[in-house]
Design a protein around this motif. Sequence first.
Motif, PDB file in Angstrom:
ATOM      1  N   LEU A 165     101.802  -4.544  94.650  1.00  0.00           N
ATOM      2  CA  LEU A 165     101.305  -3.344  95.304  1.00  0.00           C
ATOM      3  C   LEU A 165     100.398  -3.830  96.423  1.00  0.00           C
ATOM      4  N   ARG A 166     100.711  -3.436  97.631  1.00  0.00           N
ATOM      5  CA  ARG A 166      99.922  -3.852  98.795  1.00  0.00           C
ATOM      6  C   ARG A 166      99.317  -2.610  99.414  1.00  0.00           C
ATOM      7  N   GLN A 167      98.010  -2.643  99.592  1.00  0.00           N
ATOM      8  CA  GLN A 167      97.321  -1.487 100.153  1.00  0.00           C
ATOM      9  C   GLN A 167      96.772  -1.839 101.522  1.00  0.00           C
ATOM     10  N   ARG A 168      96.910  -0.875 102.440  1.00  0.00           N
ATOM     11  CA  ARG A 168      96.320  -1.013 103.772  1.00  0.00           C
ATOM     12  C   ARG A 168      95.439   0.185 104.023  1.00  0.00           C
ATOM     13  N   PHE A 169      94.279  -0.063 104.578  1.00  0.00           N
ATOM     14  CA  PHE A 169      93.354   1.024 104.882  1.00  0.00           C
ATOM     15  C   PHE A 169      93.526   1.456 106.336  1.00  0.00           C
ATOM     16  N   THR A 170      93.550   2.768 106.524  1.00  0.00           N
ATOM     17  CA  THR A 170      93.516   3.357 107.854  1.00  0.00           C
ATOM     18  C   THR A 170      92.408   4.399 107.808  1.00  0.00           C
ATOM     19  N   PRO A 171      91.939   4.894 108.942  1.00  0.00           N
ATOM     20  CA  PRO A 171      90.787   5.805 108.921  1.00  0.00           C
ATOM     21  C   PRO A 171      90.960   7.057 108.053  1.00  0.00           C
ATOM     22  N   LEU A 172      92.149   7.638 108.023  1.00  0.00           N
ATOM     23  CA  LEU A 172      92.310   8.909 107.325  1.00  0.00           C
ATOM     24  C   LEU A 172      93.185   8.837 106.079  1.00  0.00           C
ATOM     25  N   GLN A 173      93.744   7.675 105.785  1.00  0.00           N
ATOM     26  CA  GLN A 173      94.629   7.592 104.623  1.00  0.00           C
ATOM     27  C   GLN A 173      94.714   6.160 104.104  1.00  0.00           C
ATOM     28  N   ASN A 174      95.135   6.042 102.847  1.00  0.00           N
ATOM     29  CA  ASN A 174      95.468   4.749 102.267  1.00  0.00           C
ATOM     30  C   ASN A 174      96.980   4.611 102.330  1.00  0.00           C
ATOM     31  N   ARG A 175      97.460   3.446 102.643  1.00  0.00           N
ATOM     32  CA  ARG A 175      98.897   3.209 102.652  1.00  0.00           C
ATOM     33  C   ARG A 175      99.207   2.199 101.554  1.00  0.00           C
ATOM     34  N   TYR A 176     100.199   2.511 100.745  1.00  0.00           N
ATOM     35  CA  TYR A 176     100.639   1.625  99.672  1.00  0.00           C
ATOM     36  C   TYR A 176     102.087   1.230  99.894  1.00  0.00           C
ATOM     37  N   ASP A 177     102.391  -0.020  99.653  1.00  0.00           N
ATOM     38  CA  ASP A 177     103.759  -0.509  99.627  1.00  0.00           C
ATOM     39  C   ASP A 177     103.996  -1.142  98.262  1.00  0.00           C
ATOM     40  N   VAL A 178     105.109  -0.798  97.608  1.00  0.00           N
ATOM     41  CA  VAL A 178     105.500  -1.446  96.362  1.00  0.00           C
ATOM     42  C   VAL A 178     106.699  -2.318  96.684  1.00  0.00           C
ATOM     43  N   VAL A 179     106.575  -3.595  96.346  1.00  0.00           N
ATOM     44  CA  VAL A 179     107.594  -4.574  96.671  1.00  0.00           C
ATOM     45  C   VAL A 179     108.021  -5.280  95.389  1.00  0.00           C
ATOM     46  N   GLY A 180     109.325  -5.407  95.174  1.00  0.00           N
ATOM     47  CA  GLY A 180     109.854  -6.208  94.071  1.00  0.00           C
ATOM     48  C   GLY A 180     109.964  -7.647  94.537  1.00  0.00           C
ATOM     49  N   VAL A 181     109.566  -8.592  93.664  1.00  0.00           N
ATOM     50  CA  VAL A 181     109.619 -10.014  94.011  1.00  0.00           C
ATOM     51  C   VAL A 181     110.499 -10.716  92.983  1.00  0.00           C
ATOM     52  N   ASP A 182     111.601 -11.317  93.447  1.00  0.00           N
ATOM     53  CA  ASP A 182     112.485 -11.992  92.490  1.00  0.00           C
ATOM     54  C   ASP A 182     112.003 -13.423  92.250  1.00  0.00           C
ATOM     55  N   PRO A 183     112.572 -14.136  91.254  1.00  0.00           N
ATOM     56  CA  PRO A 183     112.099 -15.494  90.930  1.00  0.00           C
ATOM     57  C   PRO A 183     112.144 -16.469  92.108  1.00  0.00           C
ATOM     58  N   ALA A 184     113.029 -16.233  93.066  1.00  0.00           N
ATOM     59  CA  ALA A 184     113.115 -17.113  94.233  1.00  0.00           C
ATOM     60  C   ALA A 184     112.102 -16.731  95.314  1.00  0.00           C
ATOM     61  N   GLY A 185     111.333 -15.661  95.075  1.00  0.00           N
ATOM     62  CA  GLY A 185     110.327 -15.228  96.046  1.00  0.00           C
ATOM     63  C   GLY A 185     110.834 -14.228  97.067  1.00  0.00           C
ATOM     64  N   ARG A 186     112.106 -13.812  96.955  1.00  0.00           N
ATOM     65  CA  ARG A 186     112.634 -12.810  97.885  1.00  0.00           C
ATOM     66  C   ARG A 186     112.038 -11.447  97.542  1.00  0.00           C
ATOM     67  N   GLU A 187     111.789 -10.655  98.567  1.00  0.00           N
ATOM     68  CA  GLU A 187     111.130  -9.363  98.386  1.00  0.00           C
ATOM     69  C   GLU A 187     112.060  -8.204  98.725  1.00  0.00           C
ATOM     70  N   THR A 188     111.896  -7.102  97.966  1.00  0.00           N
ATOM     71  CA  THR A 188     112.643  -5.874  98.205  1.00  0.00           C
ATOM     72  C   THR A 188     111.656  -4.715  98.233  1.00  0.00           C
ATOM     73  N   GLN A 189     111.664  -3.943  99.318  1.00  0.00           N
ATOM     74  CA  GLN A 189     110.802  -2.759  99.409  1.00  0.00           C
ATOM     75  C   GLN A 189     111.304  -1.707  98.430  1.00  0.00           C
ATOM     76  N   LEU A 190     110.447  -1.249  97.502  1.00  0.00           N
ATOM     77  CA  LEU A 190     110.832  -0.266  96.498  1.00  0.00           C
ATOM     78  C   LEU A 190     110.222   1.108  96.741  1.00  0.00           C
ATOM     79  N   GLY A 191     109.034   1.133  97.326  1.00  0.00           N
ATOM     80  CA  GLY A 191     108.371   2.406  97.555  1.00  0.00           C
ATOM     81  C   GLY A 191     107.307   2.295  98.627  1.00  0.00           C
ATOM     82  N   TYR A 192     107.008   3.453  99.216  1.00  0.00           N
ATOM     83  CA  TYR A 192     106.058   3.531 100.326  1.00  0.00           C
ATOM     84  C   TYR A 192     105.291   4.838 100.195  1.00  0.00           C
TER      85      TYR A 192
END
Length: 193
Positions: free
Chosen positions: A12-39
Amino acid sequence: MTSPAPAYVLELRQRFTPLQNRYDVVGVDPAGRETQLGYAEQKRFSLKEKVTFWSGADRALVVFTIGARNVLELKGTYDVAAGDGTPLAVIAKDVVSSFTRSTYNVDVGGRRIVGKERSPVQALLRRAFQVFSDIPWFLPIHFDFSGPDGAVALTIERQLKLRDVYRVTVHDAALDWRVPAALAVTVDAFMNR
């Protein structure tokens, strides 16, 4: 505490902006490859907290939601639902146990999982730090969630990075990925970050 091999890993990666929080959920496989799952983009200062996760920034498909049960949520009870409204879990903060160590009770389809801050000493230090300082706690925070048999279902570990990143290691393959992702958002929100 011994844990079985991970079934899957999320971040779960969070970014702060002045009026909102942004979250990204990323799946990470054993090889380290990432897949965006939610925003998600969460508006700050809303009366009744609700976070909607979409499949992407285009907001074409709702993946899941996390919603407070009441406008003023003192106890901290949140419902997690699939995009079609199907209940996935109920997350409730255990207010009494949380005086010393943040504790969450999670009902996942009639099965109870309990999560606690891993280090009681760090939990007390964090509370003292927050009482005497306006600066948010900056060190890693770790949670372990266990089932009724004591087996670790998942862990949430805040990474020591410039922005908030939570690594969610799920050991219970039966857990729908949206529930651990919702728990990471809830942990972040309750840490007053």
